[in-house]
Motif scaffolding. Sequence first.
Motif, mmCIF file in Angstrom:
data_model
loop_
_atom_site.group_PDB
_atom_site.id
_atom_site.type_symbol
_atom_site.label_atom_id
_atom_site.label_comp_id
_atom_site.label_asym_id
_atom_site.label_seq_id
_atom_site.Cartn_x
_atom_site.Cartn_y
_atom_site.Cartn_z
ATOM 1 N N THR A 4 -16.387 13.889 -7.844
ATOM 2 C CA THR A 4 -16.864 12.720 -7.117
ATOM 3 C C THR A 4 -15.688 11.837 -6.738
ATOM 4 O OG1 THR A 4 -18.928 12.726 -8.401
ATOM 5 C CG2 THR A 4 -18.397 10.726 -7.189
ATOM 6 N N PRO A 5 -15.474 11.600 -5.452
ATOM 7 C CA PRO A 5 -14.398 10.678 -5.058
ATOM 8 C C PRO A 5 -14.738 9.249 -5.467
ATOM 9 C CG PRO A 5 -15.722 11.283 -3.153
ATOM 10 C CD PRO A 5 -16.207 12.142 -4.289
ATOM 11 N N ALA A 6 -13.698 8.480 -5.765
ATOM 12 C CA ALA A 6 -13.909 7.096 -6.194
ATOM 13 C C ALA A 6 -12.686 6.264 -5.843
ATOM 14 C CB ALA A 6 -14.177 7.036 -7.698
ATOM 15 N N VAL A 7 -12.920 4.981 -5.582
ATOM 16 C CA VAL A 7 -11.832 4.058 -5.270
ATOM 17 C C VAL A 7 -12.242 2.667 -5.740
ATOM 18 C CG1 VAL A 7 -12.721 3.621 -2.932
ATOM 19 C CG2 VAL A 7 -10.299 3.210 -3.436
ATOM 20 N N GLY A 8 -11.280 1.897 -6.238
ATOM 21 C CA GLY A 8 -11.622 0.565 -6.720
ATOM 22 C C GLY A 8 -10.394 -0.253 -7.073
ATOM 23 N N GLY A 26 -4.993 -1.466 -7.525
ATOM 24 C CA GLY A 26 -6.122 -0.551 -7.483
ATOM 25 C C GLY A 26 -5.770 0.684 -6.700
ATOM 26 N N GLY A 27 -6.790 1.475 -6.403
ATOM 27 C CA GLY A 27 -6.547 2.687 -5.634
ATOM 28 C C GLY A 27 -7.640 3.715 -5.843
ATOM 29 N N ARG A 28 -7.330 4.920 -5.387
ATOM 30 C CA ARG A 28 -8.298 6.021 -5.436
ATOM 31 C C ARG A 28 -8.097 6.850 -6.691
ATOM 32 N NH1 ARG A 28 -12.085 8.295 -2.596
ATOM 33 N NH2 ARG A 28 -11.963 6.751 -0.920
ATOM 34 N N VAL A 36 0.847 -1.195 0.000
ATOM 35 C CA VAL A 36 0.000 0.000 0.000
ATOM 36 C C VAL A 36 0.878 1.238 0.000
ATOM 37 C CG1 VAL A 36 -1.876 1.206 1.180
ATOM 38 C CG2 VAL A 36 -1.710 -1.287 1.318
ATOM 39 N N SER A 37 0.473 2.231 -0.782
ATOM 40 C CA SER A 37 1.211 3.491 -0.873
ATOM 41 C C SER A 37 0.210 4.637 -1.010
ATOM 42 C CB SER A 37 2.179 3.456 -2.059
ATOM 43 O OG SER A 37 2.949 4.640 -2.136
ATOM 44 N N HIS A 38 0.741 5.840 -1.264
ATOM 45 C CA HIS A 38 -0.127 7.020 -1.411
ATOM 46 C C HIS A 38 0.486 7.934 -2.453
ATOM 47 C CE1 HIS A 38 -2.802 10.314 -0.451
ATOM 48 N NE2 HIS A 38 -3.389 9.590 0.498
ATOM 49 N N ARG A 39 -0.251 8.169 -3.535
ATOM 50 C CA ARG A 39 0.269 8.978 -4.625
ATOM 51 C C ARG A 39 0.604 10.407 -4.181
ATOM 52 N NH1 ARG A 39 -0.475 6.858 -10.058
ATOM 53 N NH2 ARG A 39 -0.072 8.967 -10.778
ATOM 54 N N VAL A 73 -2.976 3.926 -3.134
ATOM 55 C CA VAL A 73 -2.884 2.934 -4.207
ATOM 56 C C VAL A 73 -2.313 1.654 -3.617
ATOM 57 C CG1 VAL A 73 -2.651 4.560 -6.120
ATOM 58 C CG2 VAL A 73 -0.607 3.801 -4.886
ATOM 59 N N PHE A 74 -2.561 0.535 -4.269
ATOM 60 C CA PHE A 74 -2.042 -0.732 -3.757
ATOM 61 C C PHE A 74 -1.872 -1.726 -4.884
ATOM 62 C CE2 PHE A 74 -6.657 -1.009 -3.526
ATOM 63 C CZ PHE A 74 -6.943 -2.275 -4.002
#
Length: 435
Positions: free
Chosen positions: A309-313, A294-296, A160-163, A277-278
Amino acid sequence: MYDSVKGFRDFYPEEMQARRWAMDTLEDVAQRYGFREIGTPALEPTEMYVDKSGEEIVEELYSFEDKGGREVALTPELTPTVARMFVAKQQELSKPIKWVSTRPFWRYEEPQQGRFREFYQTNVDIFGSAEPTADAEILAVAVEMLTDLGLTGEDFEIRVSHRDILAGVLESFGADVDVPEAIRAVDKRAKVDHDDYLDALVEAGLNYGQADKFDEMLQIDAEEIETLADLTGSEDVRAATDNLQAVLDAAEDFGVRDHLTVSLTTARGLDYYTGVVFECFDSTGEVSRSVFGGGRYDDLIEGFGGQPTPAVGFAPGHATLQLLCQRAGVWPAEELSTDYYVLQVGDTRPTAARIARDLRERGHVVESDVADRSFGAQMGYADGINAETVVIVGEQDLENDEVTLKEMDDGEQISVPLSAFPGDYDRPTFEDFAE
């Protein structure tokens, strides 16, 4: 004789039975979390992908002009399609929206391990929630899909990380850095030589000293990631590290934190990712590429003309999942399975058909003769389809108001009163009548 097209595969019944088990397992998990199935088209306007990824994407598409003069492409991924669908009914849909879909996609690229030109994915997305809980639920669904397939924490690793952490650290090196290009370089870090990786960072605007320092920062211990905000003096980095920690805390509540490893070298190369993101990897490395990721992507809906609109998948690919399951020894045997074969001898079709119908109504897989074969040929066929039990309906049996049950694994058989079969038994076998 014709050969199949390169990168496209045939699936015969034995293999398809195992694939169906995997598909059903993934979809069952998503549905337990309240994700609702959608159906999507195979064709979309080519410009939808060009607008999102640039003209170079056309080289990777199966694109053509249809008979109406429209430039169309076979869908290479689902995210743009679900974004378009969401925008089309954004005002009508109750949010958050949770969608799941399993279907094939197409990319014109060189086939390799776990990658084909036609491939299948199960796509899982949440629209309308920016809360860390939404990210954590996506991670929980991913972990539960893997464990329901029979995998354990020793078989896989989800990094898991974060852009926004990556972007904030890169921006701290100066305004001349091409952040998206540098993040794409990070995404390829494990796939290229280290010198080539550093060259790519330099091409994105860092000097070699900065590239080395940036790479060192990416490998910081998970417990020390929060110090990156102080090292960079970036409030954006601080907000992103707080958000990442909030997602991990929520994942703890979902019971999946132990399956997650914080790794800032995980970047996801697509530009539309915006937050957490992951990627999932085979813990042994035998499956050499990412199993899925996947990720946001909070900005994508607005990019398709919708309201922010926020989204994650995420979208597990079935080919790489199969490789992982096979490596771990949990992929089911690729063979047919049949509960009953109803064998007819002589003019016994009405009774045989009634028995087969009664067994099917109990939910069993039942075959019977449709080719007017001999007794021996029918027994050979029953063995070939791995029938567990053969119900022999012969003229002599019926004269005695009986049928014969034969268990194929050990050859035991018994005559059973016709009126008692299948009777009140849900899964009648030799044992039920041998007492």
